[in-house]
Motif scaffolding. Structure first.
Motif, PDB file in Angstrom:
ATOM      1  N   ASP A   7       5.197  11.518   1.159  1.00 28.14           N
ATOM      2  CA  ASP A   7       6.233  12.534   1.360  1.00 28.14           C
ATOM      3  C   ASP A   7       5.625  13.915   1.636  1.00 28.14           C
ATOM      4  O   ASP A   7       6.277  14.939   1.454  1.00 28.14           O
ATOM      5  CB  ASP A   7       7.199  12.583   0.173  1.00 28.14           C
ATOM      6  N   ALA A  21      21.122  15.537   9.272  1.00 22.90           N
ATOM      7  CA  ALA A  21      21.490  14.562   8.249  1.00 22.90           C
ATOM      8  C   ALA A  21      22.620  13.649   8.713  1.00 22.90           C
ATOM      9  O   ALA A  21      22.799  12.551   8.167  1.00 22.90           O
ATOM     10  CB  ALA A  21      21.897  15.280   6.960  1.00 22.90           C
ATOM     11  N   HIS A  75      15.385  11.012   9.829  1.00 21.94           N
ATOM     12  CA  HIS A  75      15.062  11.569   8.509  1.00 21.94           C
ATOM     13  C   HIS A  75      14.317  12.876   8.703  1.00 21.94           C
ATOM     14  O   HIS A  75      13.220  12.899   9.266  1.00 21.94           O
ATOM     15  CB  HIS A  75      14.211  10.608   7.692  1.00 21.94           C
ATOM     16  N   PHE A  84      12.360  16.037   7.055  1.00 18.60           N
ATOM     17  CA  PHE A  84      11.634  16.372   5.842  1.00 18.60           C
ATOM     18  C   PHE A  84      11.867  17.833   5.474  1.00 18.60           C
ATOM     19  O   PHE A  84      12.030  18.689   6.354  1.00 18.60           O
ATOM     20  CB  PHE A  84      10.138  16.111   6.047  1.00 18.60           C
ATOM     21  N   LEU A 137      10.732  15.504  11.710  1.00 17.68           N
ATOM     22  CA  LEU A 137      11.683  14.434  11.499  1.00 17.68           C
ATOM     23  C   LEU A 137      11.114  13.112  11.996  1.00 17.68           C
ATOM     24  O   LEU A 137      10.324  13.075  12.943  1.00 17.68           O
ATOM     25  CB  LEU A 137      13.022  14.715  12.165  1.00 17.68           C
ATOM     26  N   ARG A 138      11.509  12.061  11.311  1.00 20.51           N
ATOM     27  CA  ARG A 138      11.116  10.709  11.704  1.00 20.51           C
ATOM     28  C   ARG A 138      12.307  10.041  12.382  1.00 20.51           C
ATOM     29  O   ARG A 138      13.435  10.105  11.887  1.00 20.51           O
ATOM     30  CB  ARG A 138      10.645   9.915  10.490  1.00 20.51           C
ATOM     31  N   CYS A 181       7.127  10.450  14.292  1.00 19.15           N
ATOM     32  CA  CYS A 181       7.608  11.783  13.926  1.00 19.15           C
ATOM     33  C   CYS A 181       7.596  12.736  15.119  1.00 19.15           C
ATOM     34  O   CYS A 181       6.685  12.716  15.956  1.00 19.15           O
ATOM     35  CB  CYS A 181       6.752  12.380  12.812  1.00 19.15           C
TER      36      CYS A 181
END
Length: 369
Positions: free
Chosen positions: A143, A298, A304, A306, A315-316, A347
């Motif tokens: 993370d 979101a 996703h 971060f 973002l992924r 990413c």
């Protein structure tokens, strides 16, 4: 007549280091005709009135003379802007990239090395390689937090000359845990090395390490604070600065080329610092736009984002190459970082732009997914 050149004649390229020939140059993407959201630039331009005021100031600069007293004036203004401890001093660079290179040059003792978390800013490793120092990269956690145990072990094993800690980090935007950083700083100090806190994205972060320095200056004698005005809003001006304890900075300043900062660049920086309220409002807008982007991202399935304390969002996505090419085809340029490190698989990195740019970026991303 000139003698014929035989196949045995040495080639000029043979005079260039083999490791340099094997390196990749820093890549700058072609952004012509695209919404440019790939390089973490401040998207706001000066108003016409401020453009005219700056132009008038630059027109009065004595460009026939080497930089002189205006450089000293800029150092004084940046000192007041950063407010370090009283016994610290400041060194200017042609962008923070030059300062990173000069630090490697100054610390190039036999067996010296540089250590930094990965993924991180590519210039830490590149400056080490160009100067002939070893580079040790310590992977972040999944993370993108510091792996404190691995960092401490690497410091004990390698005893690096410099540990770089980007605060926030690039390309992840992470503002790492204060306790972990403090323990890494203490360990590196006990090993006799330097710590460079790279605060390139300080205008957008919730806190700065300079606050910790002011609170405990004795524990930070081996710590340097690296900043730039690029993210402040002057990416084209190329002004970086390094802060540290005066005795240490006096030695580092010996490797700085004379007149390394243009007097035109210095005048631009002085102008910007004199209008700090304008640039503070721009930074506030970027932070507000960042929050809105997180809300919008979101809602996108398969995406996703971060957490970020910088003017970028990592973002992924399900397929980074497809999303990147799809966005570019729709006129939006972002950064595909999926091949930079294993932790960055699939990413993309997005710069926070203006409200209109962000809306177009989101539409392009949604269509490209």
């Amino acid at each position: 007549m000139n003698a014929p050149i035989s196949s045995a004649t040495p080639k000029p390229l043979a005079r260039i280091r083999h490791d340099v020939q094997g390196m990749h140059a820093y890549a700058v993407q072609d952004s012509r005709g695209l919404i440019k959201l790939d390089a973490m630039e401040n998207p706001h331009r000066l108003s016409p009135a401020l453009q005219a005021e700056l132009g008038a100031r630059l027109g009065q600069v004595a460009v026939n003379r080497y930089p002189g007293e205006r450089i000293d004036a800029l150092k004084t203004a940046l000192w007041g802007h950063a407010q370090p401890p009283a016994d610290w001093s400041l060194m200017l660079g042609n962008g923070s990239d030059e300062l990173i290179s000069l630090l490697a040059l100054a610390c190039d003792l036999p067996g010296a090395s540089i250590l930094a978390p990965l993924p991180g800013f590519v210039m830490y490793a590149m400056s080490a390689q160009l100067q002939g120092l070893a580079f040790h990269g310590v992977p972040l956690t999944a993370d993108f937090e510091l792996d404190e145990a691995a960092m401490l072990a690497a410091i004990a094993r390698h005893r690096p000359a410099i540990v770089y800690l980007a605060y926030p980090n690039n390309p992840t935007g992470t503002l790492w845990d204060e306790g972990a950083i403090a323990r890494i700083i203490a360990a590196q100090g006990a090993a006799g090395g330097l710590v460079v806190m790279d605060e390139a994205y300080q205008p957008f972060a919730a806190r700065s390490w300079i606050e910790n320095v002011r609170a405990a200056p004795a524990q930070h004698r081996h710590v340097l604070i690296l900043r730039t005005l690029s993210k402040y809003g002057l990416a084209g001006v190329r002004i970086g600065y390094l802060l540290g304890e005066a005795t240490l900075m006096a030695e580092l300043d010996k490797v700085r080329p004379p007149y390394n900062v243009s007097v035109l660049n210095a005048e631009c920086a002085l102008f910007a610092l004199g209008h700090s309220d304008v640039f503070a409002a721009q930074a506030q807008d970027i932070r507000a736009q960042r929050a809105l982007l997180f809300e919008a991202l979101a809602r996108l399935p398969g995406v996703h984002a971060f957490p970020s304390q910088a003017n970028m969002i990592l973002l992924r996505v399900p397929d980074a190459n497809k999303a990147f090419e799809g966005m570019r085809a729709r006129g939006v340029l972002v950064k595909n970082v999926s091949k930079m490190h294993a932790l960055l698989a699939q990413c993309l990195r997005l710069t926070v732009g203006t409200a209109d740019e962000n809306a177009q970026m989101l539409a392009a991303l949604q269509a490209a997914l």
